[in-house]
Design an enzyme around this catalytic site. Structure first.
Site, PDB file in Angstrom:
ATOM      1  N   HIS A 266       0.833  -1.205   0.000  1.00 20.72           N
ATOM      2  CA  HIS A 266       0.000   0.000   0.000  1.00 20.72           C
ATOM      3  C   HIS A 266       0.869   1.258   0.000  1.00 20.72           C
ATOM      4  O   HIS A 266       0.688   2.160  -0.828  1.00 20.72           O
ATOM      5  CB  HIS A 266      -0.910  -0.004   1.235  1.00 20.72           C
ATOM      6  CG  HIS A 266      -1.773   1.211   1.353  1.00 20.72           C
ATOM      7  ND1 HIS A 266      -3.063   1.262   0.885  1.00 20.72           N
ATOM      8  CD2 HIS A 266      -1.532   2.442   1.877  1.00 20.72           C
ATOM      9  CE1 HIS A 266      -3.578   2.453   1.110  1.00 20.72           C
ATOM     10  NE2 HIS A 266      -2.664   3.194   1.714  1.00 20.72           N
ATOM     11  N   GLU A 267       1.811   1.330   0.929  1.00 19.49           N
ATOM     12  CA  GLU A 267       2.666   2.515   1.009  1.00 19.49           C
ATOM     13  C   GLU A 267       3.583   2.616  -0.205  1.00 19.49           C
ATOM     14  O   GLU A 267       3.938   3.715  -0.626  1.00 19.49           O
ATOM     15  CB  GLU A 267       3.471   2.509   2.312  1.00 19.49           C
ATOM     16  CG  GLU A 267       2.630   2.480   3.584  1.00 19.49           C
ATOM     17  CD  GLU A 267       1.571   3.569   3.647  1.00 19.49           C
ATOM     18  OE1 GLU A 267       1.750   4.626   3.004  1.00 19.49           O
ATOM     19  OE2 GLU A 267       0.568   3.385   4.352  1.00 19.49           O
ATOM     20  N   HIS A 270       1.878   4.627  -2.821  1.00 21.55           N
ATOM     21  CA  HIS A 270       2.095   6.054  -2.585  1.00 21.55           C
ATOM     22  C   HIS A 270       3.507   6.449  -3.011  1.00 21.55           C
ATOM     23  O   HIS A 270       3.730   7.495  -3.625  1.00 21.55           O
ATOM     24  CB  HIS A 270       1.917   6.382  -1.100  1.00 21.55           C
ATOM     25  CG  HIS A 270       0.502   6.389  -0.629  1.00 21.55           C
ATOM     26  ND1 HIS A 270      -0.455   7.213  -1.163  1.00 21.55           N
ATOM     27  CD2 HIS A 270      -0.115   5.673   0.348  1.00 21.55           C
ATOM     28  CE1 HIS A 270      -1.609   7.012  -0.534  1.00 21.55           C
ATOM     29  NE2 HIS A 270      -1.431   6.080   0.379  1.00 21.55           N
TER      30      HIS A 270
END
Length: 501
Positions: A266-267, A270
């Protein structure tokens, strides 16, 4: 004269961005390695920096230079680099000038202190220690909304900071449609006799192996580990310091696979956005992410649409079994079903793909009620638990798993939560368009081919910087306005097949 004015604005913007990078670095350090007794001094540092940044943001010379260049044919069409920068500089300047310096400094100090208090109070279930801080932060935030100004809702002034152009009036019907579809899907899945064996996710997964596997996966996908880091924190986040320095964080549980691995991916999503911004535009709007919703679309794409797909695991399964001996006797299909289990739960960051948006809607509704004066801070825990019972059928036994689970409010990120669901909506619509242009993406993932999707997102999203506001970007990339049906269809197709309903 116009070119000289533009050059002054460009240099002023970049210098301000370098100073802001120090603040992001200090914030990352505060969440990772700061000594326990260093929080008070860090709060003063952040307050001093906030004062300096506010002074630069409201410098009258910015307004003077903008007045020189605005409306000039020299800027070119509205989508040109120069025109976009001037448009967004004007927006930022007008916004900053509405906020008193005293309020900017107070908010910076209160939120820096608030994060430290939250970190200490949450493990202890100490609502009474956190409540006064939260009350102060919401009070200052309401003052911020009033200073910025709004047409219909105080909430709109806050939301617009994170998602330019978005309003409560726009969100509520979209969220209502998604909520109804989610509830209907949950009822169908609940009636299925086919259930995953999730015990395989709670075997032994050594932290060192989780980190090694996570690093291998993100590098294969395309995250440059020589331009980034991976560290451990209480609440995962990504922090982009600047070109060549994009930092990921996660948290590990040796008896639970999903938290660490999907936190990393997920990160990383980003982080790919941060690494995909054009470095020559650093410090200007054209080198900046346009919104948190678009940012979240990138993390959700890689976490859910890629890393929870069967094709992804067809490629990585042999390596996963090599890293984790506890998976040696597990069938790939059983593992894939387990990581896609749908089960209402308390913790947002560990929620499944289907129920996740209900977590966001609860926070959105609580924030709205607080900003409207319909709910007091003292009554938030009960309101929170009531909504969880109503929407998800669960209720927190400990407040750390309830209203105190997220760091966002202590950080002053109010009006922020809707961007998570917007990110899911954008991601589904972008992904559908990418597949139209690139062919079957899951088939590519099964072959270990992630570059086509990454390059597509770089070209269509990352490199665009702030050229388009979020919903305009959706229209430009996909050819139509934001449409929740893409996400609804995606979830129904995937989970109807998994649960055989």
């Amino acid at each position: 004269m116009m070119q000289e004015a533009y050059r002054w604005l460009w240099e002023h913007s970049r210098e301000t961005a370098y100073l802001a990078s120090f603040g992001r670095l200090a914030g990352w350090d505060q969440a990772t390695y700061i000594p326990r007794k260093g929080h008070a001094h860090r709060a003063q540092m952040q307050a001093a920096l906030a004062k300096l940044l506010h002074q630069r943001a409201t410098d009258p010379r910015v307004g003077e230079m903008l007045a020189v260049v605005e409306g000039s044919d020299w800027l070119g069409p509205p989508e040109s680099v120069e025109a976009v920068n001037v448009r967004e500089w004007r927006r930022a300047y007008d916004h900053a000038c509405k906020i008193p310096q005293r309020l900017a400094v107070e908010l910076a100090q209160a939120t820096s202190e608030g994060e430290a208090i939250w970190q200490q109070a949450r493990p202890k279930n100490d609502w009474e220690a956190f409540r006064p801080t939260l009350k102060k932060i919401f009070g200052l935030t309401r003052e911020l909304a009033d200073a910025i100004g709004y047409q219909d809702e105080p909430y709109d002034a806050l939301l617009d900071q994170y998602e330019p152009g978005a309003t409560t009036k726009q969100l509520e019907p979209v969220f209502a449609r998604l909520r109804q579809a989610t509830v209907e899907l949950l009822k169908r899945l609940d009636g299925s006799t086919r259930k995953p064996d999730t015990s395989i996710l709670h075997r032994h997964f050594p932290q060192s192996a989780q980190e090694a596997f996570g690093r291998e996966v993100v590098a294969k996908i395309g995250f440059d580990l020589e331009a980034g880091r991976l560290d451990v924190v209480a609440h995962p986040f990504m922090q982009g310091i600047g070109p060549g320095d994009v930092r990921l964080t996660t948290r590990y549980y040796e008896d639970y696979f999903n938290a660490g691995f999907f936190g990393i991916v997920h990160e990383m999503g980003h982080g790919l956005y941060g690494q995909g911004l054009l470095p020559e535009h650093f410090g200007t709007p054209m080198g900046s992410e346009i919104s948190l919703g678009i940012h979240e679309s990138q993390s959700r794409t890689w976490e859910n649409l890629v890393a929870r797909s069967l094709g992804f695991w067809r490629h990585f399964w042999p390596r996963a079994q090599q890293h984790f001996s506890s998976l040696g006797d597990v069938r790939l299909e059983d593992f894939h079903f387990a990581i896609n289990e749908v089960k209402p739960s308390l913790i947002r960051v560990e929620a499944d793909e289907v129920t996740y948006n209900l977590h966001i809607m609860i926070r959105f509704e609580v924030e709205l009620a607080l900003l409207r004066g319909e709910l007091s801070i003292d009554d938030v825990p009960e309101a929170w638990d009531t909504k969880y019972q109503e929407y998800l059928g669960v209720r927190s036994a400990e407040i750390r798993d309830g209203v105190m689970q997220d760091v966002h409010w202590s950080a002053g990120l109010i009006g922020y939560f809707p961007t998570y669901t917007l990110g899911n909506l954008y991601a589904a619509q972008f992904f559908a368009r990418a597949e139209q242009e690139l062919g079957s993406l899951e088939a590519q993932f099964a072959q270990g081919e992630f570059t086509p999707l990454l390059e597509w997102t770089r070209k269509n999203i990352h490199h665009q910087g702030s050229r388009y506001w979020p919903r305009d970007l959706v229209r430009v990339v996909t050819g139509q306005d934001l449409n929740p049906q893409f996400l609804i269809d995606n979830l129904n197709l995937k989970y109807s097949a998994l649960y055989a309903v």
